[in-house]
Design a protein around this motif. Structure first.
Motif, short mmCIF file in Angstrom:
data_model
loop_
_atom_site.label_atom_id
_atom_site.label_comp_id
_atom_site.label_asym_id
_atom_site.label_seq_id
_atom_site.Cartn_x
_atom_site.Cartn_y
_atom_site.Cartn_z
N CYS A 45 -15.11 -10.94 -22.15
CA CYS A 45 -15.43 -11.98 -21.17
C CYS A 45 -16.88 -11.89 -20.71
N GLY A 46 -17.54 -10.76 -20.93
CA GLY A 46 -18.92 -10.59 -20.49
C GLY A 46 -19.02 -10.34 -19.00
N GLY A 47 -17.99 -9.79 -18.41
CA GLY A 47 -17.92 -9.50 -16.98
C GLY A 47 -16.48 -9.27 -16.60
N PRO A 48 -16.23 -9.05 -15.32
CA PRO A 48 -14.83 -8.82 -14.91
C PRO A 48 -13.92 -9.94 -15.40
N TRP A 49 -12.87 -9.55 -16.10
CA TRP A 49 -12.00 -10.56 -16.72
C TRP A 49 -11.44 -11.52 -15.69
N TYR A 50 -11.17 -11.05 -14.47
CA TYR A 50 -10.56 -11.92 -13.46
C TYR A 50 -11.48 -13.04 -13.00
N ASP A 51 -12.77 -12.96 -13.34
CA ASP A 51 -13.69 -14.07 -13.07
C ASP A 51 -13.61 -15.14 -14.15
N HIS A 52 -12.90 -14.85 -15.24
CA HIS A 52 -12.85 -15.74 -16.40
C HIS A 52 -11.44 -16.16 -16.80
N VAL A 53 -10.44 -15.52 -16.24
CA VAL A 53 -9.05 -15.79 -16.61
C VAL A 53 -8.30 -16.23 -15.36
N TYR A 59 -3.46 -11.09 -20.30
CA TYR A 59 -3.20 -11.35 -21.72
C TYR A 59 -2.38 -12.61 -21.94
N ARG A 60 -1.65 -13.04 -20.95
CA ARG A 60 -0.86 -14.27 -21.09
C ARG A 60 -1.69 -15.52 -20.84
N TYR A 61 -2.79 -15.40 -20.11
CA TYR A 61 -3.57 -16.55 -19.69
C TYR A 61 -4.94 -16.66 -20.35
N ILE A 62 -5.41 -15.59 -20.93
CA ILE A 62 -6.73 -15.63 -21.57
C ILE A 62 -6.66 -16.51 -22.82
N ALA A 63 -7.75 -17.15 -23.16
CA ALA A 63 -7.81 -17.97 -24.37
C ALA A 63 -7.46 -17.12 -25.58
N ALA A 64 -6.75 -17.71 -26.52
CA ALA A 64 -6.29 -16.98 -27.70
C ALA A 64 -7.44 -16.36 -28.48
N ASP A 65 -8.57 -17.06 -28.58
CA ASP A 65 -9.69 -16.50 -29.33
C ASP A 65 -10.26 -15.26 -28.64
N ARG A 66 -10.25 -15.24 -27.32
CA ARG A 66 -10.73 -14.06 -26.60
C ARG A 66 -9.73 -12.91 -26.71
N LEU A 67 -8.45 -13.21 -26.68
CA LEU A 67 -7.45 -12.16 -26.86
C LEU A 67 -7.58 -11.56 -28.25
N ASP A 68 -7.78 -12.40 -29.25
CA ASP A 68 -7.97 -11.93 -30.61
C ASP A 68 -9.21 -11.05 -30.69
N ALA A 69 -10.29 -11.44 -30.02
CA ALA A 69 -11.52 -10.64 -30.02
C ALA A 69 -11.29 -9.30 -29.33
N ALA A 70 -10.53 -9.29 -28.24
CA ALA A 70 -10.24 -8.04 -27.54
C ALA A 70 -9.41 -7.11 -28.41
N ILE A 71 -8.48 -7.65 -29.16
CA ILE A 71 -7.67 -6.84 -30.07
C ILE A 71 -8.55 -6.25 -31.16
N ARG A 72 -9.41 -7.08 -31.73
CA ARG A 72 -10.31 -6.58 -32.78
C ARG A 72 -11.22 -5.48 -32.24
N LEU A 73 -11.71 -5.65 -31.01
CA LEU A 73 -12.54 -4.63 -30.38
C LEU A 73 -11.74 -3.35 -30.15
N GLY A 74 -10.53 -3.47 -29.68
CA GLY A 74 -9.68 -2.30 -29.48
C GLY A 74 -9.41 -1.56 -30.78
N ARG A 75 -9.23 -2.29 -31.84
CA ARG A 75 -9.03 -1.65 -33.14
C ARG A 75 -10.31 -0.93 -33.59
N ALA A 76 -11.46 -1.52 -33.29
CA ALA A 76 -12.73 -0.87 -33.61
C ALA A 76 -12.89 0.42 -32.81
N VAL A 77 -12.45 0.40 -31.56
CA VAL A 77 -12.47 1.63 -30.75
C VAL A 77 -11.58 2.68 -31.41
N ALA A 78 -10.39 2.29 -31.80
CA ALA A 78 -9.44 3.22 -32.42
C ALA A 78 -10.00 3.78 -33.73
#
Length: 103
Positions: A45-53, A59-78
């Protein structure tokens, strides 16, 4: 992009199971599921998620493309190709909080 239900299931598995299981051995600054969620969502989100969601849980309300990006980032962390320490520092900075010295 996978269907929304798949994204949400992947998100929950990643943040509630996979990342917390890796935390101790990786010496990460966080180990709780909600901390991983904060860091990943703040980053995409480029800042606190609650300012954008608009709703909670995020995870239920965020745009699907952002959720997908967060998952990809989490996998990169892993996988070790994204620096959780740096992502955590940025997240805490956006929130005006200081990080722990070991983070």
């Amino acid at each position: 992009m996978p269907p929304r239900a798949t994204l949400e299931a992947d998100w929950l598995h990643l943040t509630r199971t996979m990342l917390p299981a890796l935390a101790k051995d990786r010496h990460w600054p966080v180990s709780a599921d909600h901390c991983f969620q904060r860091i990943l969502l703040d980053t995409v989100c480029g800042g606190p998620w609650y300012d954008h969601v608009a709703g909670r849980p995020a995870y239920r309300y965020i745009a699907a493309d952002r959720l997908d990006a967060a998952i990809r980032l989490g996998r990169a962390v892993a996988e070790g190709s994204a620096d959780l320490h740096a992502l955590n520092r940025a997240s805490l900075g956006w929130r005006g909080k200081r990080r722990r010295p070991d983070a």
